[in-house]
Design an enzyme around this catalytic site. Structure first.
Site, short mmCIF file in Angstrom:
data_model
loop_
_atom_site.label_atom_id
_atom_site.label_comp_id
_atom_site.label_asym_id
_atom_site.label_seq_id
_atom_site.Cartn_x
_atom_site.Cartn_y
_atom_site.Cartn_z
N SER A 1 0.83 -1.21 0.00
CA SER A 1 0.00 0.00 0.00
C SER A 1 0.86 1.25 0.00
O SER A 1 0.42 2.30 -0.46
CB SER A 1 -0.86 0.06 1.26
OG SER A 1 -1.87 -0.88 1.19
N HIS B 1 -1.98 -3.29 -6.87
CA HIS B 1 -2.52 -2.91 -5.56
C HIS B 1 -4.02 -3.13 -5.50
O HIS B 1 -4.78 -2.53 -6.26
CB HIS B 1 -2.18 -1.44 -5.27
CG HIS B 1 -2.60 -0.99 -3.92
ND1 HIS B 1 -3.36 0.14 -3.69
CD2 HIS B 1 -2.39 -1.54 -2.69
CE1 HIS B 1 -3.58 0.26 -2.39
NE2 HIS B 1 -3.01 -0.74 -1.76
N GLU C 1 -5.14 -1.08 -8.74
CA GLU C 1 -4.21 -0.10 -9.29
C GLU C 1 -3.01 -0.86 -9.85
O GLU C 1 -2.44 -1.72 -9.16
CB GLU C 1 -3.74 0.88 -8.21
CG GLU C 1 -4.82 1.82 -7.73
CD GLU C 1 -4.39 2.70 -6.55
OE1 GLU C 1 -4.82 3.85 -6.51
OE2 GLU C 1 -3.62 2.23 -5.69
N ASN D 1 -4.56 5.97 -2.11
CA ASN D 1 -4.02 6.31 -0.78
C ASN D 1 -3.27 7.64 -0.77
O ASN D 1 -3.16 8.29 0.27
CB ASN D 1 -3.13 5.19 -0.26
CG ASN D 1 -3.96 4.00 0.19
OD1 ASN D 1 -5.13 4.15 0.53
ND2 ASN D 1 -3.37 2.82 0.18
P1 NAI Z 1 -2.11 -9.78 7.12
O1 NAI Z 1 -1.35 -9.51 8.34
O2 NAI Z 1 -3.58 -10.07 7.20
O3 NAI Z 1 -1.45 -11.00 6.33
C1 NAI Z 1 -0.09 -11.12 6.10
C2 NAI Z 1 0.27 -12.59 5.93
O4 NAI Z 1 1.60 -12.68 5.41
C3 NAI Z 1 0.25 -13.39 7.24
O5 NAI Z 1 -0.55 -14.54 7.07
C4 NAI Z 1 1.73 -13.75 7.46
O6 NAI Z 1 1.91 -15.00 8.09
C5 NAI Z 1 2.24 -13.78 6.03
N1 NAI Z 1 3.69 -13.63 5.88
C6 NAI Z 1 4.51 -12.81 6.55
N2 NAI Z 1 5.78 -12.97 6.11
C7 NAI Z 1 5.74 -13.90 5.13
C8 NAI Z 1 6.71 -14.49 4.28
N3 NAI Z 1 8.00 -14.15 4.34
N4 NAI Z 1 6.29 -15.42 3.38
C9 NAI Z 1 5.01 -15.78 3.30
N5 NAI Z 1 4.04 -15.24 4.06
C10 NAI Z 1 4.41 -14.32 4.97
O7 NAI Z 1 -1.82 -8.51 6.15
P2 NAI Z 1 -2.74 -7.87 5.00
O8 NAI Z 1 -3.65 -6.85 5.60
O9 NAI Z 1 -3.30 -8.94 4.17
O10 NAI Z 1 -1.65 -7.03 4.17
C11 NAI Z 1 -0.69 -7.66 3.36
C12 NAI Z 1 -0.09 -6.66 2.39
O11 NAI Z 1 -1.12 -6.06 1.60
C13 NAI Z 1 0.69 -5.50 3.02
O12 NAI Z 1 1.80 -5.18 2.20
C14 NAI Z 1 -0.31 -4.36 3.00
O13 NAI Z 1 0.28 -3.11 2.94
C15 NAI Z 1 -1.04 -4.64 1.69
N6 NAI Z 1 -2.40 -4.12 1.61
C16 NAI Z 1 -3.26 -4.17 2.69
C17 NAI Z 1 -4.55 -3.68 2.59
C18 NAI Z 1 -5.48 -3.77 3.74
O14 NAI Z 1 -6.52 -3.07 3.72
N7 NAI Z 1 -5.21 -4.55 4.77
C19 NAI Z 1 -5.04 -3.07 1.33
C20 NAI Z 1 -4.09 -3.14 0.24
C21 NAI Z 1 -2.82 -3.61 0.41
#
Ligand code: NAI
Length: 307
Positions: free
Chosen positions: A137, A158, A170, A208
């Site tokens: 993000s 994104h 995006e 964003n």
């Molecule tokens: P989350 O915390 O729900 O999920 C992240 C997952 O990645 C976890 O299951 C974790 O175990 C896993 N993980 C961590 N390190 C890892 C690795 N080395 N290899 C494989 N898996 C690994 O996070 P979320 O909210 O899904 O966000 C993920 C990404 O998406 C971030 O970069 C965030 O900025 C981006 N994002 C988030 C949005 C949101 O509204 N939450 C919207 C758009 C983008």
């Protein structure tokens, strides 16, 4: 990557096998949308527990969709869900997971070092022509891409939360994004029934970049005692036609996320001239709420209280 000739006679990559790293909120949602649209996808995370969590997120969402599509027909509901899961495989082995991948997308923690570490490893195990993509993000795709050989194709892809419901993606073009790569992602987005917009690799891309400074300025209005949070929300809903006011939206996004993004930009994107210091100035009220673990909807309280 299979190549086919599009009607324009231009060479086009067809993405048929995709690997998603991170089975959290975003990763699982993106995996679901891919699978629903006939794309073979590997969902990857660090542990079986995390993968189970991802499957749970997908099952919950699909159950809602299946109930709507086939009310009172449990067999049809089950068959709809099973069919989507046929396109999903899971893995905790990064190198195995990308072996026959056309596209590797990461949706792991928002930490540049962790993302670079993952991609530098995958650069050796993924096919040379597999496209690498990030769902970040707030980080620079160009910075993440420093982790691989210069020949690797890169793009930002994104998504928005929750991926099955939100209609936009995006597509972020960088110096390492060829026209062919861009077209492959635009085509894939369409096959996944999303509307794609594209932009350069700048802080916050389009959505964003506008939303974060807007939400921060709303908090500062309250800090300065100019208006109440309630009135600001009502004003933006009824006066500007927004579906949520900035405080409702901040609580939905998560105050920790808002704080994390703005700090990241203050620390690394202001001195590069990519964003103004004023737009991302620290807000004491926001920081205080984060310290008190009032993070918004997910903790039951942020700017407002939730049941
Ligand atoms: P989350 O915390 O729900 O999920 C992240 C997952 O990645 C976890 O299951 C974790 O175990 C896993 N993980 C961590 N390190 C890892 C690795 N080395 N290899 C494989 N898996 C690994 O996070 P979320 O909210 O899904 O966000 C993920 C990404 O998406 C971030 O970069 C965030 O900025 C981006 N994002 C988030 C949005 C949101 O509204 N939450 C919207 C758009 C983008």
């Amino acid at each position: 990557v299979r190549r086919s000739f599009a009607t324009s006679a231009a060479l086009q990559k067809d993405i048929n096998h995709m690997t998603v790293f991170g089975a959290g909120l975003m990763g699982a949602g993106i995996v679901q949308v891919a699978a629903q649209n006939g794309i073979k996808v590997v969902m990857t995370d660090v542990s079986d527990k995390a993968l189970e969590n991802g499957k749970k997120i997908i099952t919950k969402s699909l159950t809602r969709i299946a109930r709507k599509a086939h009310p009172e027909d449990e067999a049809a509901q089950k068959s709809l869900i099973d069919k989507v899961f046929e396109n999903i495989s899971t893995s905790t082995s990064p190198d195995e997971a990308v072996k026959s991948s056309d596209l590797v997308l990461e949706a792991i923690v928002e930490n540049i070092k962790v993302k670079q570490e993952l991609f530098s490893k995958l650069d050796k195990s993924a096919p040379k022509d597999a496209i690498f993509a990030s769902n970040t993000s707030s980080l620079s795709i160009t910075d993440i891409a420093q982790s691989t050989e210069p020949s690797r194709q890169w793009i930002g892809w994104h998504w928005f939360n929750p991926p099955p419901q939100m209609k936009l993606v995006e597509i972020i073009k960088t110096e390492k994004t060829s026209e062919e790569t861009y077209r492959a992602l635009a085509d894939l987005s369409k096959r996944m029934k999303k509307t794609a917009v594209s932009c350069k690799d700048t802080p916050g891309f389009i959505v964003n970049r506008l939303l974060v400074p807007y939400m921060l300025e709303a908090v500062r209005m309250v800090e300065r005692g100019e208006a109440s949070a309630e009135d600001v929300d009502v004003a933006m809903k009824l006066g500007a036609g927004y579906p949520m006011g900035p405080f409702e939206l901040s609580d939905f996004v998560g105050l920790d996320t808002l704080s994390h993004i703005s700090r990241g930009w203050r620390d690394s994107r202001v001195e590069t001239g990519e964003i103004s210091a004023e737009a991302v100035k620290e807000s004491p009220l926001l920081e205080q709420l984060v310290k008190e673990n009032k993070l918004g909807r997910k903790t039951g309280e942020g700017f407002r209280k939730y049941d």
